[in-house]
Design an enzyme around this catalytic site. Structure first.
Site, short mmCIF file in Angstrom:
data_model
loop_
_atom_site.label_atom_id
_atom_site.label_comp_id
_atom_site.label_asym_id
_atom_site.label_seq_id
_atom_site.Cartn_x
_atom_site.Cartn_y
_atom_site.Cartn_z
N HIS A 170 0.85 -1.20 0.00
CA HIS A 170 0.00 0.00 0.00
C HIS A 170 0.87 1.24 0.00
CE1 HIS A 170 -3.77 -2.18 0.97
NE2 HIS A 170 -2.95 -3.03 1.59
N ARG A 176 -0.62 4.54 -0.44
CA ARG A 176 -1.40 5.71 0.01
C ARG A 176 -1.43 6.86 -1.00
NH1 ARG A 176 -3.07 2.16 3.64
NH2 ARG A 176 -1.67 1.82 5.40
N ASN A 190 -6.59 0.66 -3.10
CA ASN A 190 -7.53 1.30 -2.16
C ASN A 190 -7.03 2.65 -1.69
OD1 ASN A 190 -5.47 0.06 -0.69
ND2 ASN A 190 -6.74 -0.24 1.11
N ASP A 208 -9.10 -4.88 -2.29
CA ASP A 208 -8.36 -5.07 -1.04
C ASP A 208 -8.57 -3.92 -0.05
OD1 ASP A 208 -6.32 -6.64 0.54
OD2 ASP A 208 -5.41 -4.65 0.52
N HIS A 238 -9.35 -10.20 -0.72
CA HIS A 238 -9.02 -9.95 0.70
C HIS A 238 -10.04 -10.76 1.49
CE1 HIS A 238 -8.77 -6.96 4.23
NE2 HIS A 238 -9.90 -7.58 4.45
N ASP A 277 2.30 -6.76 2.42
CA ASP A 277 1.11 -6.01 2.86
C ASP A 277 1.57 -4.73 3.56
OD1 ASP A 277 -1.43 -5.15 3.30
OD2 ASP A 277 -2.03 -6.75 4.66
N GLY A 304 -2.23 -1.89 10.31
CA GLY A 304 -1.20 -1.89 9.28
C GLY A 304 0.21 -1.96 9.81
#
Lengths: 184, 434, 318
Positions: free
Chosen positions: B62, B64, B94, B152, B179, B307, B326
């Protein structure tokens, strides 16, 4: 790390008991009898000394003088300087102390700070008509304007020395010794 | 770009260690593998017995970006990946907005290229705006370069959408990455339902939550003959279902994470509920962790992913219950897994781990990227050098990632990547390893 | 009465922060109970104040409403002569837009020596303690996790009545799942050597009850059988809306403590409750007001035990 090295014996068991007897007589004399009298021992050794005084006075006068115990831990003025908090012991007064003549009992009078704390603690418990102080050893080095009304022995000391008053109830024997602190 | 001769390395070709000790890179590609290769015009890099591996491929990270750039952006994420030995990273969609249309897929690709570090491959959402209602423009996103379709952060909202997407994509297009979570069992969940929830009173997320959704995905894969990749597997039960489905011959695959392989719920308890251990799926029981290792060994698990879920300190540094989920791990993931394996599974060969970080995940990407994750003549020169002897203390304050905490902060680990190349270009080097 | 195993004498108190009771050994718990006894003595004096924390600043930082706990701490702080500041924050720190880190640093900038915190998030007390350099933290409840001072006051109350608690049996009945009181009580009573049995609706029990190290009996009569203490946990009626039990009536009928249930316990067993009580839900008035109830004594014990902790952890040099 410091260790205490015994330097000299100041009092034997007999000496100590003679001193306690004399102080008992002085107390009754000063109080003009046992009326309104309350013995208050300061933790820890003062408590046992006060009980002995109580017994002697009873033998001599035939009256059992009320006897209390006072813990001054919560009144000490050096707590903010200590890293570990000392253990609190019990404070017990046999009756209301207001209007009574209090005879504070402790083993050694040194800087006077313990007695100052004891006075503050007493005042929180009531309003005695008088407070007197009895100690076994007065070793000098006062930091506050406090004196003993009854004293077993005046012993000039250096600040490096320690006076140990031992009582059978806690230490297994009665004696008073002077020790020296050895830096290690 | 010139030639580079890698000399005296233990060469891992993506499958196994081979006899050759030298690899010659010419421009963007590997041109020869062997011994006593011609070094004319080549810069020589001496390995002294270090491992030369295909660059690591992370199917799940991820970044962001767009929308949460203070936590991480594509550039910082790509540099973090490089420093962790990863040469290819699949960016999860996402973000805000979610990557669910071709222009956003291109946004990720172009920002990834501009970073000049690890290769960033985009994934696209299954549903428009990741709302779980209508199918997104999957074909157009595939054309633009998406390598996975996934919602996800959440499971595909309805079974009918999941089914349609499987039928629509079939065998020719990016895989669907699921997910696996049953959301009605999540509500307010914080930790694994088990010892840690019992001791803390925090709402538990039962392992059944994962198992139920994996069962749904398998049933749909069977019915549609579709392909499903289940990501960040955490529980023994779900793993068992996938093992069975694979045996049955269904086209299902799965991955687990570096942190689920190396940590369990006791870490949460022993930390006094420190938020750096807060992650979803949650760190599960010791038994689940052991089952994951079994799944690694028996081939049920196809890949290890990071992840990587970075948060700015201001977001993550909160009491456990208030902090977001996270774990950020890109920069220490390889060391985390190598160190853990050596201490707890010394009998497991390191190539088993490396396979699931290179060739095996690369095979799940789209057609275009099938040459990744291998060291072969003609393959792209994506190379990671690993020093098995190197010991370093994890120090998040030095990270390229914008995250500043992780579960391994302050811990000494042994076995680190020390150099990373993408298409023959050095994108990172451990400065102390000169 | 007040039996303290003879081997426990003077100990060196090493704790600064109190996050949960699991940091204490059995010896330390007994030591603490003994110190609380002397503190209770102060409460009986005409002048209920000793100067031991004079000049120390105590901040009661409450993110959740809990008048009882706050008042109890405040009384304890005042009896020890600390300067008391009550800082109530409605909602979470997030709602206020300030992180807890900033709150912690603000407290220290103001010169706080002791921070008593109640917060809705598990782990918040530990978190706050990790951010404070000088001030100590006493956890007054962090979410569903821990409520150490409640557990210690429960222990103190039981000890005063039952003496040595080794081998005594306590039944905790109610919503264990959401109860920080239950969690801390289980640890405290087990550490001191009690047999702890749980009862309550299965939906209000943690799934892995074994990890708490105690037995579970669905039938409260079995749990209470021969117990020396029956501890009723507060039921929050909102839990019914969560669907964890069908109706208050059914709850009371099954797990509510009435005189009948108390008959299964040992004669003279203590009925305990952390308060505030829901009459007719987890406890009937006949039990709450009956001769076995020590609920009001628990309130009094709370002040004494908090004084002891404030003294032991909060005084001294830093």
């Amino acid at each position: 790390m410091t260790v205490l090295r015994e330097k000299a014996k100041l009092m034997s068991s007999d000496d100590l008991n003679r001193v306690i007897k004399r102080i008992a007589h002085e107390m009754v004399e000063q109080n003009k009898g046992t009326e309104n009298m309350i013995l208050v021992g300061i933790h820890r050794r003062g408590v046992y000394l006060a009980r002995r005084l109580q017994k002697i006075i009873e033998e001599v006068e035939g009256t059992k003088v009320p006897c209390g115990e006072l813990d001054i831990t919560l009144y000490r003025d050096d707590l903010t300087m200590l890293f570990e908090q000392p253990m609190v012991h019990s404070t017990r007064m046999p009756q209301d102390i207001s209007g009574k003549n209090i005879y504070l009992v402790d083993d050694v009078l040194y800087t006077g700070r313990t007695v100052r704390a004891a006075l503050e603690a007493l005042v929180d418990l009531g309003r005695p008509s008088s407070v007197k102080l009895a100690v076994i050893i007065d070793r000098g080095h006062r930091e506050l304007p406090i004196h003993a009304d009854m004293c077993g022995k005046n012993v000039p000391t250096s600040k490096n020395e320690v006076i140990e008053v031992k009582v059978t109830e806690l230490d297994g024997k009665d004696e008073v010794v002077i020790c020296e602190r050895d830096a290690q | 770009m010139g030639k580079i001769l890698f000399k005296d390395f233990k060469v891992f070709n993506g499958t196994e260690f081979i006899d050759a000790r030298e690899v010659l890179v010419d421009g963007e590609r590997v041109s020869a593998i062997g011994n006593s290769l011609d070094s004319t015009d080549a810069e020589i890099i001496e390995g002294y017995g270090k491992i030369l591996s295909p660059g690591f491929v992370d199917l799940h990270a991820h970044f962001r970006d767009p929308g949460g750039e203070w936590n991480e952006d594509i550039s910082s994420g790509a540099r973090a990946g490089a420093a962790g030995g990863f040469t290819t990273l699949v960016a999860m969609p996402n973000t805000k907005p979610a990557i669910s249309e071709p222009s956003l897929v291109e946004y990720v690709l172009s920002h990834g290229r501009a970073a000049g570090a690890s290769r960033i491959l985009p994934s696209g959402c299954v549903s428009k705006n990741r709302e779980g209602k209508e199918m997104a423009e999957l074909l157009k996103m595939a054309e633009a370069g998406a390598v996975f379709f996934t919602d996800d952060g959440a499971p595909i909202a309805t079974s009918s959408l999941f089914r349609l997407a499987l039928i629509y994509t079939g065998k020719d297009h990016p895989r669907i990455m699921e997910h696996p979570e049953e959301m009605s069992l999540f509500k307010g969940g914080q930790v694994h339902e088990g010892k840690v929830s019992a001791l803390s009173g925090l709402k538990g997320i039962p392992a059944a939550s994962e198992e139920i959704d994996v069962a749904r995905g398998i049933a749909l894969a069977r019915e549609t003959c579709g392909r499903v990749h289940f990501t960040h597997l955490s529980s023994a039960g779900a793993l068992g279902l996938i093992k069975q489905a694979k045996k049955e011959g269904l086209d299902v695959t799965c991955d687990t994470t570096f942190h689920h392989l190396t940590l369990n719920e006791n870490a949460v308890i022993n930390s006094g509920y420190n938020s750096r251990y807060k992650v979803n799926p949650p760190l599960r029981s010791k038994e689940d962790q052991a089952a994951l290792w079994e799944g690694m060994l028996d081939g049920t698990i196809d890949a290890i992913v990071s992840d990587h879920a970075p948060w700015h300190m201001d977001e993550k540094d909160e009491p456990f219950q208030d902090a977001p989920f996270g774990i950020a791990s890109l920069e220490c993931a390889a060391a985390v897994i190598i160190d853990f394996k050596n201490k707890n599974y010394p009998e497991v060969p390191v190539e088993m781990i490396l396979r699931k970080m290179t060739s095996s995940p690369a095979s799940l990407l789209t057609e275009k990227w099938q040459a990744l994750g291998k060291i072969e003549e003609g393959s792209p020169a994506d190379i990671t050098i690993i020093d098995e002897e190197r010991t370093r203390i994890v120090d998040c304050s030095e990270w390229n990632s914008k995250a500043r905490c992780c579960p391994w902060e302050g811990i000494a680990l042994t076995g680190w990547p020390v150099m990373t190349f993408v298409e023959g270009r050095k994108i990172w080097q451990d400065n102390e390893d000169l | 009465m007040n039996a303290m195993p003879s081997e426990i004498g003077q100990i060196v108190w090493r704790h600064r922060n109190v996050i949960d009771v699991d940091c204490f050994t059995r010896e330390e718990l007994y030591f603490l109970l003994d110190q609380a006894r002397h503190m209770e003595n102060v409460m009986d004096r005409p002048i209920k104040k000793v100067p031991v924390l004079r000049g120390k600043m105590a901040v009661n930082l409450f993110f959740e409403n809990s008048t009882r706990t706050r008042v109890s701490f405040e009384l304890a702080e005042k009896m020890l002569s600390a300067d008391v500041v009550n800082w109530s924050v409605s909602g979470s720190s997030h709602a206020k837009g300030e992180t807890m880190r900033d709150t912690a640093w603000t407290l220290e900038a103001m010169g706080a020596d002791i921070v008593v915190m109640r917060h809705g998030a598990v782990g918040s007390a530990q978190y706050l303690a990790s951010k404070l350099k000088r001030a100590i933290v006493l956890n007054a409840g962090d979410g569903t996790h821990a409520h150490p001072t409640q557990a210690l006051l429960d222990l103190y109350t039981a000890w005063k009545h039952l003496g040595n608690l080794e081998g005594k049996k306590i039944a905790l009945v109610g919503d264990v799942l959401h109860s920080r009181v239950a969690r801390s009580d289980i640890i405290a009573f087990k550490t001191i050597g009690c047999d702890v049995v749980l009862s309550g609706p299965p939906t209000m029990m943690p799934r892995e009850i074994d990890s708490l190290g105690c037995r579970y009996e669905k039938d409260p009569r079995k749990a209470v059988q021969d117990a020396d203490m029956v501890y009723l946990l507060r039921i929050q009626k909102e839990r019914q809306q969560d669907g964890l039990f069908p109706s208050v009536d059914e709850y009371h009928r099954w797990w509510g403590a009435d005189a009948d249930l108390m008959k299964y316990a040992r004669p003279g067993a203590l009925a305990m409750h952390p308060g505030p009580i829901n009459r007719g839900v987890e406890i009937s008035s006949e039990v709450a007001d009956g001769h076995q109830s020590v609920i009001l004594e628990q309130v009094r014990s709370g002040v004494a035990i908090r004084m002891a902790l404030l003294y032991l952890c909060g005084g001294g040099a830093r």
